[in-house]
Design a protein around this motif. Structure first.
Motif, mmCIF file in Angstrom:
data_model
loop_
_atom_site.group_PDB
_atom_site.id
_atom_site.type_symbol
_atom_site.label_atom_id
_atom_site.label_comp_id
_atom_site.label_asym_id
_atom_site.label_seq_id
_atom_site.Cartn_x
_atom_site.Cartn_y
_atom_site.Cartn_z
ATOM 1 N N ARG A 26 0.852 -1.180 0.000
ATOM 2 C CA ARG A 26 0.000 0.000 0.000
ATOM 3 C C ARG A 26 0.891 1.234 0.000
ATOM 4 N N SER A 27 0.635 2.144 -0.926
ATOM 5 C CA SER A 27 1.423 3.364 -1.021
ATOM 6 C C SER A 27 0.480 4.556 -1.052
ATOM 7 N N LEU A 28 0.789 5.560 -0.254
ATOM 8 C CA LEU A 28 0.004 6.797 -0.201
ATOM 9 C C LEU A 28 0.967 7.975 -0.140
ATOM 10 N N GLY A 29 0.569 9.095 -0.732
ATOM 11 C CA GLY A 29 1.453 10.244 -0.676
ATOM 12 C C GLY A 29 0.780 11.535 -1.088
ATOM 13 N N ILE A 30 1.371 12.647 -0.650
ATOM 14 C CA ILE A 30 0.882 13.985 -0.974
ATOM 15 C C ILE A 30 2.078 14.863 -1.312
ATOM 16 N N ASN A 31 1.973 15.598 -2.410
ATOM 17 C CA ASN A 31 2.920 16.658 -2.764
ATOM 18 C C ASN A 31 2.150 17.969 -2.831
ATOM 19 N N ALA A 32 2.711 19.019 -2.257
ATOM 20 C CA ALA A 32 2.010 20.295 -2.248
ATOM 21 C C ALA A 32 2.999 21.429 -2.436
ATOM 22 N N PHE A 33 2.502 22.559 -2.943
ATOM 23 C CA PHE A 33 3.327 23.746 -3.040
ATOM 24 C C PHE A 33 2.472 24.982 -2.766
ATOM 25 N N HIS A 34 3.158 26.046 -2.368
ATOM 26 C CA HIS A 34 2.501 27.347 -2.174
ATOM 27 C C HIS A 34 3.519 28.440 -2.465
#
Length: 783
Positions: free
Chosen positions: A315-323
């Motif tokens: 199981r793989s989960l992830g978040i990439n974010a920028f501001h």
């Protein structure tokens, strides 16, 4: 009266001056032969001003100063274009631009060569890129499956039970390559044992591969080169969900469910990308009809029931974010969780210590990073600070014959923090240049123990490394010069170590480029990934131990290449020939010994005399038709120790029976790949790919009592794959895709696996899967 007249004249002059200097607006549309291009960058050269086209390919740049400007249009999958424009005060300038597709991806931007976004053809270092399109056409669910499709790289399976994989670059073993995540060396050596298969293709924007020594920028272990995993960032509002079902040998299930989505704010100052993958695979036994002696009466009468392809649940989960808090600044953050359970051997319905053989690994990996970067107003200077961390929690069982003491536990924390400055100078010392300065601190805390009746600590170590680096890229009229130097202070080494590099690029006419390079590298004397991998061979555990006097391994690497970029009958064409020559001093080698006290086979790591690796990489990219791309790569090389290295020797007796070799094991002299993708109609697409693996020397433990090992020569393998997809456009953006394919069509697979509990689990080579049928469905908003 005179005062009023003068005031009136001053007002007229001010109005006239303002009119001459009043800002203007530049707007327009970007197209290709296939229509409007959404989300491509349009930048005014030498400034921070720019825009990103909307879903209709339209853009608007406000507050443009009057005068002559150069527009730069660039984006992934398209050739960069520069356009001269003249802007008058208070004018709305309409600019419509047509750009050409860059199917061979030779003008893309990469970061791995100098830690800055730089166009590939301006770099004195060859950088290869594996993008999401290649992962899709080759049916690669994880990072590991796609690494075979770039020159000089080859993925191999090193364990018949648990499927421990390693990627070889330019003939050198896996630990000689530095694995980076977003240019950070946070992907630890321990994580690399199984981690290449745990990184889903859905989280990868591209993988940049730099062959040759890279220690001047990235520190230790970058002897063969670097593999930089660039994770996806949101660029548009999209979502996708897909399911893939595989049937190994037509019977054994291998299934995957993946989903991802991207969200962008209306002002495009913030964005979020989410991904997830669920995968499950049943174990596969390649030789169920082979017989082995189960009761010890000397007669092989029991059918083999041990797996060659391990059971897998992940199981793989992830978040990439920028501001973007300011016009010139950007904050990025990412976090990912990779969880995997794998098991090989037999009796999968039983707990591990009730099975005849079981190698079971449960891995929980949690990682992430935070970075801030900002530019000066003229965009010539960039400052960045970053930190990354990765935690690996691994529970294992490596045992045979129902051993209750074969459980183990490993915990590791890796943290990285650094700061970097990059400056573009019109004249730096003697020519225009890009200066890079940085400092990076890395800390690893690893604890590994054997669990059983008596707990035993296998490893308890804390490693610190401080690296300070400097590099400059000079753009001379006749040559591009890159020179760098790094100093590392490693806690396991006395004193520090300097790693220089020097690379040159020379344009030869319009189409040819020549490059030469020199770099040094090092590997510190520490516990590496494979030292904590324990495989079961001959019903005995095999563990690697390190010589307490182990010295650092150092290297010197030389590269030279010539490439051609042009057209054949108006079709894009690229060809590369690259030679490499690497010498290793104090090369790490392993000797097989035995510990009769607990019936453990020991792979003892010590320093050898040295080694030499040399060869040639070749690459070809060609676009013979619209919407058709052919690419191929081939490597011919030799990896030899300077003196014969002992693999096995008897405790006493005839010295002639010593097994030794000058060949680096499991390293073919020739290997390569090809990939052909074609879209004959608007709805159909076809891909054909394949890998070639030449013969190699593989160790084979044939006597579990004496650990007697022979050297076998493997056959040649050709692994051919195909995939057909049908796309249905349910609306402008909403699409449904159905696909089917076959991996390893000719079933080019190892045929001489050992059978039974006394088999050598390390005697495995060639493609990782036999013939496998694939089908699936994918839907969502595609752009």
């Amino acid at each position: 009266m005179k005062t009023r007249i003068l005031l009136f004249i001053a007002m007229l002059w001010a109005v006239g001056t303002y009119a001459q200097q009043a800002p203007a607006i530049v707007k327009g549309q970007v197209k290709s032969k296939n229509g409007e291009i959404p989300y491509i960058n349009v930048i005014i050269k030498g400034t921070l001003q720019g825009a990103v086209t909307n879903e209709n390919g339209q853009f608007t740049i406000n507050n443009v100063d009057p005068g002559s400007h150069t527009l730069i249009i660039k984006g992934i999958g398209f050739k960069s274009k520069e356009l001269q424009i003249q802007v008058d005060a208070q004018q709305t300038k309409q600019v419509d631009v047509t750009v050409e597709p860059d199917l061979i991806n030779m003008e893309g931007v990469v970061v791995s060569a100098n830690r800055h976004e730089t166009e590939r053809h301006n770099l004195p270092v060859v950088v290869n890129t594996l993008d999401s399109r290649l992962f899709e056409t080759t049916q690669s669910v994880s990072l590991a499956e796609g690494l075979n499709f770039t020159p000089g790289l080859r993925l191999e399976n090193n364990c018949q039970n648990c499927g421990f994989t390693a990627v070889r670059m330019n003939g050198l073993d896996g630990p000689y390559s530095q694995i980076l995540v977003n240019s950070r060396p946070v992907f630890s050596a321990l994580a690399g044992v199984y981690g290449l298969e745990q990184i889903p293709a859905a989280m990868i924007d591209r993988v940049e591969v730099v062959r040759g020594g890279g220690s001047a920028l990235y520190g230790g272990n970058a002897i063969a080169g670097t593999i930089n995993i660039i994770t996806k960032e949101p660029v548009e509002n999209t979502w996708q969900i897909g399911m893939q079902q595989g049937l190994i040998a037509g019977t054994t299930s291998d299934r995957a469910l993946n989903a991802n989505a991207a969200i962008i704010s209306e002002n495009r100052k913030s964005g979020l990308f989410l991904f997830g993958l669920l995968r499950g695979r049943d174990p596969y036994n390649a030789n169920p009809n082979d017989l082995w002696d189960a009761d010890g009466d000397g007669i092989a009468e029991t059918k083999d029931d041990f797996s060659e392809v391990f059971l897998l649940e992940s199981r793989s989960l992830g978040i990439n974010a920028f501001h973007r808090p300011t016009e010139n600044g950007k904050i990025t953050a990412d976090i990912y969780s990779l969880n995997e359970f794998r098991r090989g051997g037999n009796d999968f319905h039983l707990v591990p210590h009730f099975a005849d053989v079981a190698e079971q690994v449960s891995t929980n990996m949690l990682g992430g990073g935070l970075a801030f970067e900002t530019f000066t107003s003229n965009q010539k200077h960039k400052f960045s600070v970053y930190t990354s961390a990765q935690r690996v929690d691994r529970a294992t069982y490596y045992g045979a014959e129902q051993d209750p003491n074969a459980y183990g536990s490993t915990d590791e924390l890796t943290t990285v923090a650094g700061a970097q400055y990059g400056g573009n100078y019109d004249r730096h010392i003697f020519a225009p240049g890009l200066l890079t300065l940085g400092a990076e601190w890395k800390f690893q805390d690893l604890f590994d123990e054997k669990l059983g009746e008596i707990n035993t600590t296998v490893a308890d170590q804390q490693i610190h490394n401080l690296g300070i680096y400097m590099q400059n890229d000079w753009n001379l009229k006749w040559i591009n010069l890159q020179a760098g130097l790094r100093y590392d202070k490693h806690s396991n080494m006395h004193g520090g170590i300097f790693s220089p590099r020097l690379n040159l690029l020379r344009d030869i006419g319009k189409h040819f480029q020549a490059r030469i390079g020199y770099a040094t590298g090092f590997r510190p004397p520490q516990i590496f990934s494979e030292d904590l991998h324990i495989e079961v061979a001959g019903a005995r555990r095999v563990i690697t131990q390190v010589d307490e006097n182990l010295q650092a391994e150092t290297s010197q690497s030389y590269t030279a290449s010539v490439d051609y970029t042009g057209q054949i009958k108006k079709s894009d064409f690229y060809m590369l020939a690259e030679g490499f020559y690497t010498t290793l001093d104090n090369a790490f080698v392993s000797e097989i010994t035995a510990d009769p006290a607990d019936e453990t086979v020991i792979m003892f790591r010590t320093n050898g005399s040295g080694a030499t690796v040399k060869g040639v990489n070749m690459e070809l990219k060609y676009v013979p038709l619209d919407d058709m791309l052919f690419q191929a790569g081939f490597t011919m090389q030799r990896s030899l120790y300077n003196e014969k290295e002992v693999l096995w020797e008897p405790e006493s007796g005839n010295a002639d029976s010593v097994v030794s070799t000058t060949n680096m094991l499991r390293t073919p002299d020739a290997y390569g790949y090809f990939n052909l993708s074609y879209k004959p109609t608007h709805h159909w697409s076809l891909s054909v790919s394949g890998t070639y693996t030449g013969s190699m020397i593989v160790p084979h433990m044939t006597n579990p009592e004496t650990e007697y090992t022979v050297l076998e020569e493997s056959p040649v393998f050709f692994d051919l794959n195909t995939k057909v997809s049908y796309h249905m456009h349910l609306s402008d953006d909403f699409r449904l895709e159905i696909f089917a394919g076959v991996k390893n069509i000719f079933n080019s697979f190892q045929t001489d696996f050992d059978a039974g509990i006394h088999r050598d689990a390390g005697y495995v080579y060639g493609p990782s899967l036999p013939r496998t049928f694939i089908f699936g469905i994918k839907t969502g908003v595609f752009r």
